[in-house]
Design an enzyme around this catalytic site. Sequence first.
Site, PDB file in Angstrom:
ATOM      1  N   SER A 717     -33.422 -73.396  47.457  1.00  0.00           N
ATOM      2  CA  SER A 717     -34.117 -72.703  48.543  1.00  0.00           C
ATOM      3  C   SER A 717     -33.237 -71.706  49.282  1.00  0.00           C
ATOM      4  CB  SER A 717     -34.673 -73.727  49.536  1.00  0.00           C
ATOM      5  OG  SER A 717     -33.632 -74.465  50.138  1.00  0.00           O
ATOM      6  N   LYS A 760     -38.148 -77.499  57.807  1.00  0.00           N
ATOM      7  CA  LYS A 760     -37.287 -76.326  57.933  1.00  0.00           C
ATOM      8  C   LYS A 760     -37.727 -75.440  59.094  1.00  0.00           C
ATOM      9  CE  LYS A 760     -36.003 -76.100  53.041  1.00  0.00           C
ATOM     10  NZ  LYS A 760     -36.132 -75.336  51.770  1.00  0.00           N
TER      11      LYS A 760
END
Length: 838
Positions: A717, A760
Amino acid sequence: MSDKLTIPVLPLRDVVLFPGVTTPIGAGRPMTIKAIEAALASPDKFVLAIAQRENTEAVSAEGLHRVGTIARIGQLQRGLSGMQLLLHGDRRAMVFQVKEENGHLVATVQTLDDLPPVDDTDPSFVALHRELRARAAELGQKSGLPEEVVQQVLNGIDEPGRFADLVAGYLELQTPARQELLETLAVDDRLRRVLVHVQRQISVLDAQEDIKSRVQEELGERQREIYLREQLKTIRRELGDEDEAGEVDELEQRLADLELPVEARKEVDRELGRLRRIGRESMESQVIRTYLEHVAELPWSERTEERLDLQEAGKILDEDHYALGDVKDRVLEFLAVRALRAQMAAKTPGTATGEPTGEFPVADAAKPAAAEGAAPAGADNEAARKHSPILLFAGPPGVGKTSVAKSIARAMGRKYVRISLGGARDEADIRGHRRTYVGAMPGRIIQGMKQAGTRNPVFLLDEVDKLGVSFQGDPAAALLEVLDPAQNDSFADHYLGIPFDLSEVLFIATANFTQNIPGPLLDRMEMVEFSGYIEAEKVAIAERYLVPRQLEENGLTTAQIDFSGPALLELVQRYTREAGVRQLEREIGRVARKSARRIAAGEAEKIDVNPAMVGEMLGRPKLHPEEKSAVDQVGVATGMYYTPMGGDIMFVEASTMRGKGELVLTGQLGDVMKESARAAWTYARSHAAGLHIREDMFDKDVHIHVPAGAIPKDGPSAGVTMATALVSALSGREVRHDIAMTGEITLRGRVLPIGGVKEKLLGALRAGITRIIVPKDNALDLDDLPDEARKRLEVYPVEELGEVLALALRDARYAEGKLIFGDENPRDVVALTAHFPH
């Protein structure tokens, strides 16, 4: 003596190999395996088999004896734990030097020849040789070997020295004694010493035989004692002393009242008959009595009436747990299906009477008929248990997996029983031990059913991912039958020896890491995922549950201490880092105890706990969450990461320097992150013109670093973050400090979806960043965000890396599939649409 040789060393622990003797050896130490590999690579396959002075794992030249045996490697079998091989002793050798080469020991040796007697026809020498042969044959026969085999082995060797080595190789001696025989070069002396050892072992065998005879005589006396005690029991019965018979009758009545399956009834009757025949005095009497008591205490027909009120179940779940909306929905769906099946079974009489139920035929003749108009007996249980899923609660520690299972039991009105499988390494933990073993007991499943006292409890299998494997069996394999609805109606415990029906049990398993669960076992369970709590949820849980519980445990009331919301948030952000709330409760308990001390000492009547008070009581914060950068910088991009403990931001730094066009990666990056950095580097080189990067920039070295270098990092990511920092460093353009990003990239610049979006984004919001770039395929994951977060965030779903750079780099925009640098505001580009705009 012969010429010197240099051969690999095979160090032996508690083993001495004699010339002419073949013995199996197990090798597992890396140094030993390398020595064997080196010997196999040589033409003669010779190794020096030499004993260690002490049984230690480490091997050194000083720890080896000076005399060993040159041996040839025969058959060899490789396994997961090492090697199994046959060594055939060839001749003795004296060690002159030992050194290490290529990871194993190598010795310079010189072979040793036997020292024959002055006159091998001397009568005393011949007599010694014959005596050893006779005693060796006697020892072989007393050891239980067939006479023809013993003679065949002994007659195969005529040379006295070799014969002594052969006999010594099969004697049961300590390592020092065997090494002493190996170092004896004089043949007559070796024959004499081996003869002494042979005679000693013959004496030991004779003594064992004598002891065995005495034991047999004592057993005869025991049988006589049993006979006399039987007569004594008859006399006591005539005198009216029938306590023992009464105990057996009581146990028999308890067993007769049970609704046992036919197979179980036969076994119980057989054991009862044995118990009456052998009497209390027999050692087996207590074993049988304990077995029958276990059978009598199991819930063969007892059931708990089940409640399937969805409104009440939802109320209980909400009372016991805050948040966990997805988990509560799945539990209520599960209960709704069971309720509908029970209603269907009640409306269809054939379900309980005309169709097979899967239960064992009961040995008793008849059961009471159901009342008119009532649901058929067992219809709800039978309908509900068919194809009933086994639930697996998976998630990090402290998020409420075990407590949700308790709430399910309370909502359904069932008994609750829990067993912990963490560290279980023996199949007998699940299935029990067979009754042939001393102290045998049923397995944990049957013991849990005995503890529940009902055949339809909620049964929690805690920490199912912590099961171990050993030479005693695989407990995970034993669980396959327990958790298979097609098999668990006839679960066979080794101790019981009769099938037990587990089909009405609601099994719930918990695990932290599903990758540690074997595939066949995981396939039998339906996974319900528990995610970590966000900060707002932790604060709410603390206010509703943790603070009241800690006040009660520490003797405080709300009139004496008050925890403010900011104080709890301070504890969450700066004193705990976890997915659950266990550490948070411990910190709240610390504050409560320190407050109790002040109140008890008369220093204060009431304490208002605020953030400053938290720091005063608990000391400096344990954690320092990342905060967004204050200014735009070249080569510094803000990314996001997620762990089971929550989400946060991270900075990716890129810098150029004079060099040869190499890419340097630091920060304890895993293989996946390194591959993402190389993909970004390739993208930048292949699109240099469109990115306004001069060609001479690729002649420089580029260093990419992710701070917190002591912490290992991995995952795809961070691809867009690395690419943004890299392009910024190469092009000299600043990266906006108020925007964070996440997503995987490809060589063509596509942005692929990632996981942990909710955590996140909340971590970035906590760090003060409200503008977020995410992959377009993750747009649906934004629905999981709390409403409060939606109002504050501005999220940009993107498909191409060019869109990311247009948003992140100063003076850049993206139009018609190209990255254009200019003075326009990148938010003016129509193709980039923000979700949740301010």
